[in-house]
Design an enzyme around this catalytic site. Structure first.
Site, PDB file in Angstrom:
ATOM      1  N   GLU A 201      32.248  24.836 -28.603  1.00 16.17           N
ATOM      2  CA  GLU A 201      32.921  25.752 -29.533  1.00 16.17           C
ATOM      3  C   GLU A 201      33.065  25.188 -30.944  1.00 16.17           C
ATOM      4  OE1 GLU A 201      36.505  27.551 -28.141  1.00 16.17           O
ATOM      5  OE2 GLU A 201      35.539  28.447 -26.394  1.00 16.17           O
ATOM      6  N   GLU A 390      32.294  29.094 -20.116  1.00 15.21           N
ATOM      7  CA  GLU A 390      33.735  29.296 -19.892  1.00 15.21           C
ATOM      8  C   GLU A 390      34.031  30.779 -19.829  1.00 15.21           C
ATOM      9  OE1 GLU A 390      36.624  27.463 -22.523  1.00 15.21           O
ATOM     10  OE2 GLU A 390      35.416  25.642 -22.630  1.00 15.21           O
TER      11      GLU A 390
HETATM   12  C1  NOJ Z   1      38.099  27.344 -25.030  1.00 14.80           C
HETATM   13  C2  NOJ Z   1      38.177  25.848 -25.063  1.00 14.80           C
HETATM   14  O1  NOJ Z   1      36.896  25.316 -24.941  1.00 14.80           O
HETATM   15  C3  NOJ Z   1      39.104  25.256 -24.016  1.00 14.80           C
HETATM   16  O2  NOJ Z   1      39.315  23.929 -24.341  1.00 14.80           O
HETATM   17  C4  NOJ Z   1      40.387  26.064 -23.968  1.00 14.80           C
HETATM   18  O3  NOJ Z   1      41.344  25.494 -23.144  1.00 14.80           O
HETATM   19  C5  NOJ Z   1      40.049  27.464 -23.520  1.00 14.80           C
HETATM   20  N1  NOJ Z   1      39.180  28.076 -24.500  1.00 14.80           N
HETATM   21  C6  NOJ Z   1      41.264  28.380 -23.368  1.00 14.80           C
HETATM   22  O4  NOJ Z   1      41.871  28.547 -24.597  1.00 14.80           O
END
Ligand code: NOJ
Length: 484
Positions: A201, A390
């Site tokens: 990200e 994710e």
């Molecule tokens: C994206 C992130 O990569 C992760 O670290 C985070 O905990 C989750 N989103 C949820 O916000």
């Protein structure tokens, strides 16, 4: 004619009535019919869970790990909602065997974790710390012994503080340091890792950390510097891909794990879909678009004007070095759009105040994002191998008096999102795996521990892990390779 009657055991419905509504008694008692081809995910689909080092490992001062920007940031008053830090977190550094056993019980075949750069190079670069690498060797061996394929993210936001002291992502040198670190990792661990992800990200860590100041290192840069930091991060991605190929085994696979900002058509008409494609390309101009096209879009450069990043053609070539696959993190709707009535591009809509969201206010409920996001990757950039690196939700998880955590909202979320993922797969979009965020409740960055994303509830006082209802749901889904 339908007839109902109450008996001591409850409601009895006549066989005739069941026949009338098309259900025979035996079908009613059976589980969903798996023989229907469309209900199944493809054979060999990789079901997994995801975590990141800083959010679960703890042991921040063990075995020579150096400080990261998050260790520093979490200590600044008021930066973390509940005043906590991740010194202990889930103590996964010590409890990793227990956590691998949880994965085994779920039936996941793949696990996406991240490597803490400051464990490997406590100073960011220079002399590596062999004890840091040894931890990941132990973890990987435990995964392999349990038939779980390790997938590793090289950078999930825990930049060594020493590099931040020399400018962090504002400095072009950090991109080169990332490539050197990548080379070291693929030489040390590459043989046992199925797939590597470069940076997690970029959009989130640069914008929140260097633009809004609400993530580490807490800076609020002006547009020109912010664009330059974005450029250095995508450059690091490209240099990392090259370093991995140059130093890793043949057949090594590497790609990004980016949170695509996904534009959704308000109503699915050909015109609005076209507008959503156009919008998705522009909304990701400084991230996935430049990574996959090797150019900044005209609209991005025009809008940035004098604040545009400084770059060379060689940079663009590096940034767009061929990747083996694309990973995307998918949560809420990036934007809802429709085509402008004069056909000149897209109009972005405002979310109504009543638009539903999950426990985290930023996580708007938009299951169709998991259809459109991979579909756009295929349409816009002809991506041939896609991973959902994710997807998942926060929920107000509270154990009941029996200690059960019935996270019905998380189950509802997963069911709806995965149904849309299946829609994409059925249409031929090449999605090869799905990593549920997250295996465990963990340190949710600026939200601290109050926001829980796990399939397993963590009692932070005792470190006890308890599977939630969603863990049973996911286990069943994996077992059947179908939505249930
Ligand atoms: C994206 C992130 O990569 C992760 O670290 C985070 O905990 C989750 N989103 C949820 O916000």
């Amino acid at each position: 004619m339908t007839s109902f009657r109450f008996t001591r055991r409850g409601l009895a419905v006549s066989a005739l009535a069941l026949g009338a509504i098309g259900l025979t008694g035996s079908k009613l008692l059976k589980e969903p019919d798996d023989s229907l081809p469309k209900t199944r995910f493809p054979e060999g689909f990789r079901w997994g869970t995801a975590t990141s080092a800083y959010q679960i490992e703890g042991a921040t001062a063990v075995d020579g790990r150096g400080p990261s920007i998050w260790d520093t940031f979490a200590r600044l008053p008021g930066k973390i909602r509940d005043g906590t830090n991740a010194d202990i977190a889930d103590d996964h550094f010590h409890l990793y065997k227990e956590d691998v056993a949880l994965m085994k019980a779920l039936g996941v075949k793949t696990y996406r974790f991240s490597i803490a750069w400051p464990r490997i190079f406590p100073e960011g670069r220079g002399t590596p710390n062999p004890k840091g690498l040894a931890f990941y060797q132990r973890l990987i061996d435990e995964l392999l012994a349990n038939d779980i394929e390790p997938y590793a993210t090289l950078y999930h936001w825990d930049l060594p503080q020493a590099l931040q002291d020399r400018g962090g992502w504002q400095s072009r040198d950090t991109a080169q340091a990332f490539a050197d670190y990548t080379a070291h990792i693929v030489r040390g661990l590459g043989d046992k890792i199925g797939r590597f992800f470069t940076l997690n990200e970029i959009h989130a860590f640069v914008d929140l950390g260097y633009g809004k100041g609400i993530h580490a290192p807490g800076l609020t840069l002006a547009a020109a510097q912010l664009n330059q930091a974005r450029h250095h991060a995508v450059l690091a991605h490209g240099l990392g891909v090259q370093a991995a190929r140059a130093n890793g085994r043949s057949g090594l696979k590497i790609g990004p794990a980016e949170n695509i900002t996904i534009a959704l058509p308000d109503v699915e008409t050909p015109q609005n879909i076209r507008a959503a494609e156009h919008a998705t390309r522009e909304l990701n101009a400084a991230y996935l678009t430049v990574m996959l096209e090797g150019r900044y879009t005209d609209a991005y450069l025009k809008e940035a004007g004098a604040d545009a990043p400084r770059f060379t053609d060689a940079d663009l070539k590096t940034i767009s070095t061929r990747v083996d696959f694309v990973g995307i993190n998918v949560y809420g709707p990036g934007a809802f759009v429709r085509e402008r009535s004069d056909g000149s591009g897209y109009a972005q809509m405002k979310l109504p105040a009543s638009y539903p969201h999950m426990k985290s206010p930023w996580l708007g409920f938009a299951p169709q994002a998991l259809y459109w996001a991979p579909r756009m990757l295929q349409k816009l950039w002809a991506v041939k191998e896609i991973y959902i690196t994710e997807n998942g939700t926060s929920a107000a998880d509270e154990p009941d008096e029996d200690g059960r955590i019935d996270d019905l909202d998380r189950v509802m979320f997963l069911r709806q999102y995965l149904d849309q993922l299946q829609r994409a797969i059925n249409e031929g979009v090449p999605v090869r795996g799905y990593f549920l965020w997250s295996l465990l409740d963990n340190f949710e960055w600026a939200d601290g521990y109050e926001t829980r994303f796990g399939l397993h509830y963590v009692d932070y006082k005792t470190q006890k892990r308890t599977p939630k209802l969603s863990a049973s749901f996911y286990k069943k889904l994996i077992e059947r390779n179908a939505l249930v």
